[in-house]
Enzyme design. Structure first.
Site, PDB file in Angstrom:
ATOM      1  N   HIS A  13       0.861  -1.199   0.000  1.00 18.71           N
ATOM      2  CA  HIS A  13       0.000   0.000   0.000  1.00 18.71           C
ATOM      3  C   HIS A  13       0.888   1.237   0.000  1.00 18.71           C
ATOM      4  CE1 HIS A  13      -3.853   2.136   1.375  1.00 18.71           C
ATOM      5  NE2 HIS A  13      -2.945   3.082   1.226  1.00 18.71           N
ATOM      6  N   HIS A  15       1.525   5.388  -1.819  1.00 18.32           N
ATOM      7  CA  HIS A  15       1.143   6.522  -2.667  1.00 18.32           C
ATOM      8  C   HIS A  15       2.400   7.112  -3.283  1.00 18.32           C
ATOM      9  CE1 HIS A  15      -2.979   6.631  -0.997  1.00 18.32           C
ATOM     10  NE2 HIS A  15      -2.375   6.175   0.086  1.00 18.32           N
ATOM     11  N   ARG A  17       2.055   9.476  -6.040  1.00  9.83           N
ATOM     12  CA  ARG A  17       1.690  10.718  -6.739  1.00  9.83           C
ATOM     13  C   ARG A  17       2.099  10.647  -8.208  1.00  9.83           C
ATOM     14  NH1 ARG A  17      -1.353  10.781  -2.400  1.00  9.83           N
ATOM     15  NH2 ARG A  17      -0.414  11.717  -0.554  1.00  9.83           N
ATOM     16  N   ASN A  41      -5.293   7.106  -6.169  1.00 10.41           N
ATOM     17  CA  ASN A  41      -6.025   8.349  -5.847  1.00 10.41           C
ATOM     18  C   ASN A  41      -5.310   9.585  -6.385  1.00 10.41           C
ATOM     19  OD1 ASN A  41      -4.005   7.957  -3.875  1.00 10.41           O
ATOM     20  ND2 ASN A  41      -5.132   9.133  -2.329  1.00 10.41           N
ATOM     21  N   LYS A  99      -9.396  -0.583  -5.600  1.00  7.24           N
ATOM     22  CA  LYS A  99      -9.409   0.131  -4.321  1.00  7.24           C
ATOM     23  C   LYS A  99     -10.756   0.798  -4.090  1.00  7.24           C
ATOM     24  CE  LYS A  99      -7.827   2.061  -0.566  1.00  7.24           C
ATOM     25  NZ  LYS A  99      -6.656   2.870  -0.297  1.00  7.24           N
ATOM     26  N   LEU A 219      -4.728   9.318   7.737  1.00  9.87           N
ATOM     27  CA  LEU A 219      -6.030   8.656   7.836  1.00  9.87           C
ATOM     28  C   LEU A 219      -5.876   7.200   7.433  1.00  9.87           C
ATOM     29  CD1 LEU A 219      -8.404  11.407   6.429  1.00  9.87           C
ATOM     30  CD2 LEU A 219      -8.307  10.534   8.775  1.00  9.87           C
ATOM     31  N   HIS A 251       2.918  14.616   1.137  1.00  7.77           N
ATOM     32  CA  HIS A 251       2.252  15.899   0.867  1.00  7.77           C
ATOM     33  C   HIS A 251       3.285  16.986   1.085  1.00  7.77           C
ATOM     34  CE1 HIS A 251      -2.012  14.571   0.790  1.00  7.77           C
ATOM     35  NE2 HIS A 251      -1.597  13.640   1.630  1.00  7.77           N
ATOM     36  N   ALA A 263      -3.891  14.918   5.173  1.00  8.47           N
ATOM     37  CA  ALA A 263      -3.613  13.656   5.872  1.00  8.47           C
ATOM     38  C   ALA A 263      -2.581  12.858   5.110  1.00  8.47           C
ATOM     39  CB  ALA A 263      -4.900  12.854   6.003  1.00  8.47           C
TER      40      ALA A 263
HETATM   41  C1  NCD Z   1      -3.549   9.127   1.833  1.00  6.15           C
HETATM   42  C2  NCD Z   1      -3.098  10.124   0.779  1.00  6.15           C
HETATM   43  O1  NCD Z   1      -2.564  11.169   1.148  1.00  6.15           O
HETATM   44  O2  NCD Z   1      -3.261   9.852  -0.415  1.00  6.15           O
HETATM   45  N1  NCD Z   1      -3.508   9.752   3.117  1.00  6.15           N
HETATM   46  C3  NCD Z   1      -3.393   9.126   4.310  1.00  6.15           C
HETATM   47  O3  NCD Z   1      -3.478   9.801   5.334  1.00  6.15           O
HETATM   48  N2  NCD Z   1      -3.175   7.836   4.386  1.00  6.15           N
HETATM   49  C4  NCD Z   1      -4.880   8.611   1.486  1.00  6.15           C
HETATM   50  C5  NCD Z   1      -5.248   7.371   2.239  1.00  6.15           C
HETATM   51  O4  NCD Z   1      -4.687   6.313   2.032  1.00  6.15           O
HETATM   52  O5  NCD Z   1      -6.146   7.465   3.075  1.00  6.15           O
HETATM   53 ZN    ZN Z   2      -3.263   5.105   1.572  1.00  8.44          ZN
END
Ligand code: NCD
Ligand code: ZN
Length: 348
Positions: A13, A15, A17, A41, A99, A219, A251, A263
């Site tokens: 899992h 991210h 970007r 996402n 997802k 989150l 972020h 988040a």
């Molecule tokens: C994730 C994100 O920033 O894309 N943020 C997070 O707090 N985990 C989105 C997610 O997986 O909830």
């Molecule tokens: Zn995530």
């Protein structure tokens, strides 16, 4: 133990970007992990096999030279996803899951599913074809307390999904509560959970220690100590139902140090080292390899990685920030110590 060699792990899992931001972060993951499930996402979200293929190509193009890292793709489920997209994704061969974000649950989730029934035809096809459903398991009803959202999701949506589709392969992503752990444990082998480093290492007090700590806000939000203890027990138990998923979610600094901060915790720079620390604290380093390198691949029906990585027990300090496109990100443990160091060279 001062040195640990394990089969090259995978991150189930993550991210990454897109664009310049992708280029800034992907090397951290590629240096440690053989594969990672890359979350869809983006804006706009990755909703089709064709979009996943294009995103896969951008990730591969952004890899540092010599990396054999393999991105595993997932489709973002919307109210309008057609069951045939499942077949297209499987035929295409790059997609390992779909997802499910409840609409509005987290970063870039506005296109998520508004009611579970709408997704039933897609879930039916996924069950038939063996494609994994990856859940952001949080209820979105604003009346539900933010710390209870995972439990509420299990009691409402997840139980319903499994009753209707008992053979569907489901991952409860970033499990954060004792109830979540207990629920996953009680299900058959088709239900598993991923666990992040921050939820193994911290409880919610850390977010408020001496003031508000926006870089520890993610989150699902950090939970109580008794939840953290349950997560450590699950991760170190040797149960194949729990495996590594960092949820590293970068972020830009100014969007987190903000009156309405985003988040996400960025942990890819130490994506295996932090787990080594948590497992060592639990006296369970010998169980790290199963959690990090075996159980996820087994669950997804993929071969385990061939190579290995080595970690040494030698403290190091991540910098105050890393570049993130034109901006910067503040990594987990910035300016503080991490007990384990990766000694295997990057991507050769
Ligand atoms: C994730 C994100 O920033 O894309 N943020 C997070 O707090 N985990 C989105 C997610 O997986 O909830
Ligand atoms: Zn995530």
């Amino acid at each position: 133990m001062t040195q640990l060699t394990i089969t090259r792990p995978d991150d189930w899992h993550l991210h990454l970007r897109d664009g310049d931001s992708l280029g800034s972060v992907v090397g951290f993951t590629a240096a440690r992990f053989g594969r990672a499930v890359v979350m869809p996402n983006l804006k706009p979200p990755v909703t089709t096999a064709a979009a996943a293929r294009a995103y896969h190509a951008r990730i591969v193009a952004a890899l540092p030279a010599g990396c054999t890292f393999q991105p595993l793709m997932t489709l973002y489920l919307t109210d309008n996803t057609a069951p045939d997209e499942v077949d297209r994704a499987i035929a295409d061969g790059l997609v390992v899951g779909v997802k499910y974000y409840p609409a509005g649950a987290t970063t870039n989730s506005d296109s998520g599913v508004t009611s579970i029934e709408r997704a039933f035809p897609v879930l039916e096809r996924m069950q038939e074809r063996g494609l994994v459903l990856q859940l952001h398991g949080e209820a979105t009803d604003p009346a539900v307390d933010v710390f209870d959202r995972e439990r509420a999701f299990i009691g409402s949506t997840l139980e319903l999904i499994l009753k209707r589709f008992p053979a569907l392969k489901v991952v409860l992503e970033h499990v954060t509560t004792r109830e979540g752990v207990d629920f996953v444990r009680a299900q058959g082998p088709n239900v598993a959970g991923t666990i992040t480093p921050q939820h193994l290492l911290l409880n919610r007090n850390a977010m408020f220690q001496g003031g508000i700590r926006p870089h520890l806000y993610c989150l699902p939000v950090l939970k109580r100590e008794h939840d953290r203890v349950a997560l450590v027990e699950a991760a170190t138990s040797g149960s194949p139902k729990f495996f590594l998923g960092t949820d590293s979610a970068p972020h830009a600094r100014h969007t987190k140090e903000n009156a309405c901060g985003c988040a996400g915790v960025f942990s890819a720079h130490a994506g295996i080292e932090l787990y080594a620390e948590a497992f060592e604290q639990a006296g369970a380093l010998a169980r790290l390899e199963g959690f990090a390198s075996h159980f996820g691949a087994d669950f997804y029906g993929l071969p385990r990685n061939r190579g290995a990585i080595t970690l040494r027990r030698e403290p190091w300090t991540p910098p105050a920030s890393y570049a993130f496109g034109a901006h910067e990100i503040v990594p987990f443990r910035a300016g503080e110590s991490i007990a384990w160091r990766l000694t295997t060279a990057g991507c050769a």
